[in-house]
Design an enzyme around this catalytic site. Structure first.
Site, PDB file in Angstrom:
ATOM      1  CD  GLU A  29      -1.573  -2.406   1.195  1.00 41.03           C
ATOM      2  OE1 GLU A  29      -1.954  -3.194   0.312  1.00 41.03           O
ATOM      3  OE2 GLU A  29      -0.799  -2.736   2.107  1.00 41.03           O
ATOM      4  CG  HIS A 282     -31.739 -13.086  15.324  1.00 44.69           C
ATOM      5  ND1 HIS A 282     -31.284 -12.482  16.478  1.00 44.69           N
ATOM      6  CD2 HIS A 282     -30.812 -14.025  15.013  1.00 44.69           C
ATOM      7  CE1 HIS A 282     -30.131 -13.023  16.832  1.00 44.69           C
ATOM      8  NE2 HIS A 282     -29.824 -13.960  15.966  1.00 44.69           N
TER       9      HIS A 282
END
Length: 540
Positions: A29, A282
């Site tokens: 990077e 859920h």
């Protein structure tokens, strides 16, 4: 004029309003980060999950694209858990990752990322590795527009590090000057049909989702609900709050089970869902999806959410624009009043008494309500205390509530840092369980380095409380690994540079919270073990 691929990309980010870059760099990077424009602030995170969490919180709170820089496959892998939250919330988030020298990737040398464009799928709506150095700026431009305008969720671009010093591609000026606008338009026929159905409904119900928070104020939504006389629910498993939770028509957050949702919708002939999937369940509760006699219409700007819904009708459109069209067609004037006025008649319930050597979580939330400014932004990652949070809190302003959208732990601490960077005009409080805090603990270092005035409240019960509740729900009470005793967050925080105190009673908590923070601070509060179950019935 820019002379290299790096120069073009830096200009591209700057022209698209990028002023903050979150990152944790590796060797691949460094060439991208060289010569970073002075206008772009680099925010270092000590773990890639924290980097994404900060960028996620920043993007959601600011409404701008959050940009993160990660290290190849290994760094991206560390960030994948955090990316699940950004994927579900469809956060405008661009991740630029480093890659080995282009000619060596096929040899799978050290730090090469093979099939990099597939690495983050399906968590990213757009992901690619450009086929040539000259296509790097155009690919990054596409990623920016995909995540911001198309709202396709996070975008990921892998770039070989020797590309950055290559000559700028011809036509770069055109790329920098491009503007991609989202021209919001609502089909008049669709708006007219919804208006007719709302007028004809005897008992309409509004279900609002997180897509609305930050895109439309509370006042228009309150005006619509009051004109219709409609109860307002928030869709299950919300990561944002689109409606003041103390308004007289607020019915609470819908439970996250099929049977429970159907029971809550019973008796309503028309259910209009605005800005939410249908639905994010859920706990597994098999049953009928809709009660007999109930028609459901979903309005969402996510074509995927519309396509995958198992029941009802769907309209793919900007839900905020649809609300404005409905108000116009219904002839509803939106009063120039503050949403704060909607809660003035609410009297909070008493918080349960403290347990031995521990506060009840409701006492903590009641104290936060009593001491913190009304426009405080709360970043919450304490699942087992949901019932008490909603029973005690009084949230009157958009952007007051942030929660990990996918349930992926490690969001709370770093997201609070990102929210504080995005909204320095508002107080920020992170309420995080002791189990969750360990996933993003290094965010404290970033908070200290940045000096952001975030109050971190760690609720310490020595257990994964939500898992204990689920163990009972699933009939598995004897599973291991549900306790995390003996963690002291005070010296941990101090080691990262954040002043911390162990608060042992409510008066001490009120005293600490009444002080305006000048930088980050951490309050460790021992709390009794509770469950999230009552929140599925009534949070209003």
């Amino acid at each position: 004029m820019p002379t290299t691929v790096r120069d073009v990309t830096h200009d591209l980010l700057r022209r698209n309003g990028v002023t903050v870059l979150f990152g944790n760099p590796g060797s691949n990077e460094l060439p991208f980060l060289a010569g970073l424009p002075r206008e772009v602030r680099y925010v270092l995170g000590l773990h890639e999950g924290v980097v994404i969490g900060m960028a996620d919180g920043y993007a959601q709170a600011s409404g701008r694209v959050g940009v993160a820089n990660l290290h190849a496959a290994s760094g991206t892998g560390n960030a994948m858990g955090a990316l699940t939250n950004a994927a579900v919330s469809r956060t405008p988030l661009l991740v630029i990752a480093g890659q080995q020298v282009r000619d060596t990737v096929g040899q799978e040398v050290m730090l090469a990322s093979t099939d990099a464009g597939l690495l983050t799928r399906p968590l990213t709506g757009f992901s690619a590795e450009p086929l040539s150095p000259g296509d790097v700026p155009r690919t990054i431009a596409q990623a920016l527009h995909e995540t911001r305008v198309a709202r396709s969720g996070p975008a990921y671009v892998s770039v070989p590090y020797d590309d950055w010093d290559r000559p700028a591609p011809p036509g770069s000026a055109h790329l920098l000057d491009r503007v991609v606008r989202d021209a919001t338009h609502v089909d008049p026929a669709v708006a007219a049909d919804l208006t007719r159905r709302l007028r004809a409904a005897e008992r309409p119900l509004l279900v609002l989702g997180p897509e609305l928070d930050g895109r439309i104020g509370y006042d228009p939504l309150m005006a619509l609900a009051e004109h219709l006389g409609a109860t307002v629910h928030v869709a299950p498993s919300p990561h944002r709050l689109p409606f003041p939770n103390r308004h007289r028509l607020f019915g609470g957050v819908l439970p996250a089970g099929v049977r429970s949702v159907a029971a809550a919708l019973a008796g309503h002939d028309l259910v209009l869902v605005l800005g939410a999937p249908v639905f994010r369940y859920h706990q597994h509760e098999p049953g009928e999806l809709l009660p007999e006699g109930t028609t459901l219409v979903q309005v969402t700007d996510s074509a995927s959410a519309a396509a995958r819904a198992p029941m009802g009708e769907a309209v793919v459109a900007d839900p905020a624009a649809v609300v404005e069209s409905l108000l116009d067609l219904l002839g509803v004037d939106v009063p120039a009043t503050l949403a704060a006025d909607a809660s003035d008649r609410w009297t909070p319930c008493d918080a349960p008494a403290s347990a031995h050597d521990a506060l009840h979580p409701a006492e903590v939330f009641a104290t936060l309500r009593e001491t913190q400014p009304a426009d405080t932004s709360y970043v919450v990652e304490s699942t087992s205390t949901n019932a008490d949070f909603w029973a005690q809190m009084d949230l009157r302003h958009p952007g007051s509530y942030f929660f990990p959208a996918s349930g992926g732990l490690g969001f709370g601490l770093p997201a609070a840092v990102g929210v504080a960077l995005a909204r320095p005009d508002r107080p920020v409080v992170a309420v995080v369980g002791d189990g969750s805090a360990n996933y993003g603990i290094t965010a404290l270092w970033s908070a200290a380095q940045l000096g952001v005035p975030v109050t971190f409240v760690i609720l310490r019960n020595g257990s994964y409380g939500a898992l204990r509740w689920f163990a009972g729900l699933l009939g598995t009470p004897d599973v291991p690994g549900l306790d995390v005793p003996g963690i002291d967050f005070v010296p941990l925080a101090e080691g990262y540079g954040v002043p911390a105190v162990h608060v042992k009673d409510r008066s001490a908590l009120a005293h600490e919270l009444s002080r305006t923070p000048e930088g980050p601070r951490l309050l460790q509060v021992d709390t009794s073990l509770t469950t999230p179950e009552p929140a599925s019935q009534d949070v209003g």
